[in-house]
Design an enzyme around this catalytic site. Structure first.
Site, PDB file in Angstrom:
ATOM      1  N   SER A 187       0.828  -1.206   0.000  1.00  0.00           N
ATOM      2  CA  SER A 187       0.000   0.000   0.000  1.00  0.00           C
ATOM      3  C   SER A 187       0.864   1.259   0.000  1.00  0.00           C
ATOM      4  O   SER A 187       0.377   2.328  -0.333  1.00  0.00           O
ATOM      5  CB  SER A 187      -0.881   0.001   1.251  1.00  0.00           C
ATOM      6  OG  SER A 187      -0.070   0.004   2.405  1.00  0.00           O
ATOM      7  N   CYS A 192       2.828  -7.064   1.527  1.00  0.00           N
ATOM      8  CA  CYS A 192       1.825  -6.448   2.395  1.00  0.00           C
ATOM      9  C   CYS A 192       1.003  -7.565   3.033  1.00  0.00           C
ATOM     10  O   CYS A 192       0.374  -8.361   2.316  1.00  0.00           O
ATOM     11  CB  CYS A 192       0.928  -5.554   1.541  1.00  0.00           C
ATOM     12  SG  CYS A 192      -0.442  -4.828   2.445  1.00  0.00           S
ATOM     13  N   CYS A 216       2.967  -6.321  10.031  1.00  0.00           N
ATOM     14  CA  CYS A 216       2.662  -5.380   8.948  1.00  0.00           C
ATOM     15  C   CYS A 216       4.016  -4.898   8.453  1.00  0.00           C
ATOM     16  O   CYS A 216       4.904  -4.606   9.268  1.00  0.00           O
ATOM     17  CB  CYS A 216       1.833  -4.215   9.484  1.00  0.00           C
ATOM     18  SG  CYS A 216       1.776  -2.770   8.384  1.00  0.00           S
ATOM     19  N   HIS A 246       5.064  -2.239   7.324  1.00  0.00           N
ATOM     20  CA  HIS A 246       5.490  -0.888   7.722  1.00  0.00           C
ATOM     21  C   HIS A 246       6.240  -0.905   9.067  1.00  0.00           C
ATOM     22  O   HIS A 246       7.082  -0.047   9.314  1.00  0.00           O
ATOM     23  CB  HIS A 246       4.279   0.028   7.887  1.00  0.00           C
ATOM     24  CG  HIS A 246       3.721   0.574   6.608  1.00  0.00           C
ATOM     25  ND1 HIS A 246       3.110  -0.219   5.667  1.00  0.00           N
ATOM     26  CD2 HIS A 246       3.680   1.848   6.117  1.00  0.00           C
ATOM     27  CE1 HIS A 246       2.693   0.553   4.653  1.00  0.00           C
ATOM     28  NE2 HIS A 246       3.033   1.802   4.903  1.00  0.00           N
TER      29      HIS A 246
HETATM   30  N1  DGL Z   1       2.018  -2.671   4.889  1.00  0.00           N
HETATM   31  C1  DGL Z   1       0.747  -3.260   4.975  1.00  0.00           C
HETATM   32  C2  DGL Z   1       0.759  -4.592   5.725  1.00  0.00           C
HETATM   33  O1  DGL Z   1       1.706  -5.260   5.741  1.00  0.00           O
HETATM   34  C3  DGL Z   1      -0.446  -2.469   5.346  1.00  0.00           C
HETATM   35  C4  DGL Z   1      -0.381  -1.069   5.752  1.00  0.00           C
HETATM   36  C5  DGL Z   1      -1.697  -0.419   5.448  1.00  0.00           C
HETATM   37  O2  DGL Z   1      -1.842   0.021   4.314  1.00  0.00           O
HETATM   38  O3  DGL Z   1      -2.562  -0.362   6.331  1.00  0.00           O
HETATM   39  O4  DGL Z   1      -0.198  -5.002   6.302  1.00  0.00           O
END
Ligand code: DGL
Length: 273
Positions: free
Chosen positions: A13, A76, A190, A192
């Site tokens: 994302s 993701c 996640c 991020h």
């Molecule tokens: N980086 C994404 C994940 O691994 C999601 C972050 C998002 O867009 O909420 O879940």
């Protein structure tokens, strides 16, 4: 057909998938990578499955048609949970690697068998995640923490919000440490969250093990390519710098690459998606 010279497509994302791209480049240094950050439609983690499925299929189609990718890495957890089934049905000839919260490695390395899991709400509510957790019910106790807003704060590099969100969420999970009833392992579920590593470390202490999924995904990608004879030739010069696109504002991705990975990068905007 010889696909060894073709690129590997990677998407998230937003900036989070860079934590997976970093692991992929370490594992597969001779490969070409094309990365898409769907920043115009992020965050995924607080959206419904239909949104995430439509976006994932649109990005995969663009990577297949514009870049002739030989494999797709869904960098993701949220998109993997919501859309990997649909992606595999839509692109039957394309090997696809997904990522999921690394519960199994976390359970096997935990001593106290109490494991914190930080992920998006969509990931934690997904059937895929529930099935994974049920399969490990006798391996440890998982304390699940949906982290609304954290990926978005990391996306914007908003230090105040990152610190506040991490503090709230780690406090909500309970006590961290190595005593019998404490959480000694934290799953960053996640892509991020590895970029909030230093903040989380300061909050939970040095004894807690962090588990993330980038390296296993990179190994799995190598395996799928090797099985097909599609790996870029070893011994060749290192692959080129990754080609990076953002569907929205390119500045966050550009800044994130420089801040976290120190790669020369020039992010392009992918307007038509
Ligand atoms: N980086 C994404 C994940 O691994 C999601 C972050 C998002 O867009 O909420 O879940």
């Amino acid at each position: 057909m010889d696909r060894s010279g073709d690129a590997i497509g990677v998407f998230d994302s937003g900036v989070g998938g860079l934590s997976v791209l970093r692991a992929l480049r370490a594992e597969l240094p001779h490969e070409k990578f094309v990365y898409v950050a769907d920043s115009a439609h992020a965050p995924y983690g607080e959206r419904d499955d239909t949104h995430v499925i439509l976006r994932s299929v649109a990005i995969a189609r663009s990577l297949v048609e514009q870049h002739q990718i030989k494999t797709l890495v869904v960098a993701c957890n949220t998109a993997t949970a919501a859309a990997i089934k649909q992606l595999r049905q839509s692109f039957v000839d394309l090997p696809i690697v997904g990522i999921e919260p690394a519960l199994k490695p976390a359970a096997s390395q935990s001593q106290t068998k109490r494991i914190g899991v930080m992920a998006t709400r969509t990931t934690l509510n997904s059937e895929k995640f529930r099935t994974l957790m049920a399969s490990l019910h006798d391996q440890g106790r998982f304390v699940l923490q949906p982290c609304d807003g954290l990926a978005d704060a990391i996306e914007r590099d908003d230090a105040t919000k990152i610190i506040a969100a991490c503090a709230d969420y780690t406090r909500a999970m309970g006590r961290f440490g190595s005593e019998a009833d404490e959480l000694d392992t934290l799953v960053l579920g996640c892509t991020h969250y590895p970029f909030a590593h230093a903040v989380l470390r300061a909050q939970v202490g040095d004894s807690v093990a962090f588990v993330e999924g980038g390296a296993p995904v990179a190994r799995q990608t190598r395996k799928l390519l090797a099985e097909r004879g599609w790996l870029a030739p070893a011994g060749a010069a290192a692959g080129p710098d990754p080609v990076l696109y953002a569907t929205g504002n390119a500045d966050n991705l550009q800044a994130a690459v420089q801040r976290w990975l120190q790669w020369p990068a020039s992010v392009q905007t992918l307007g038509m998606l």
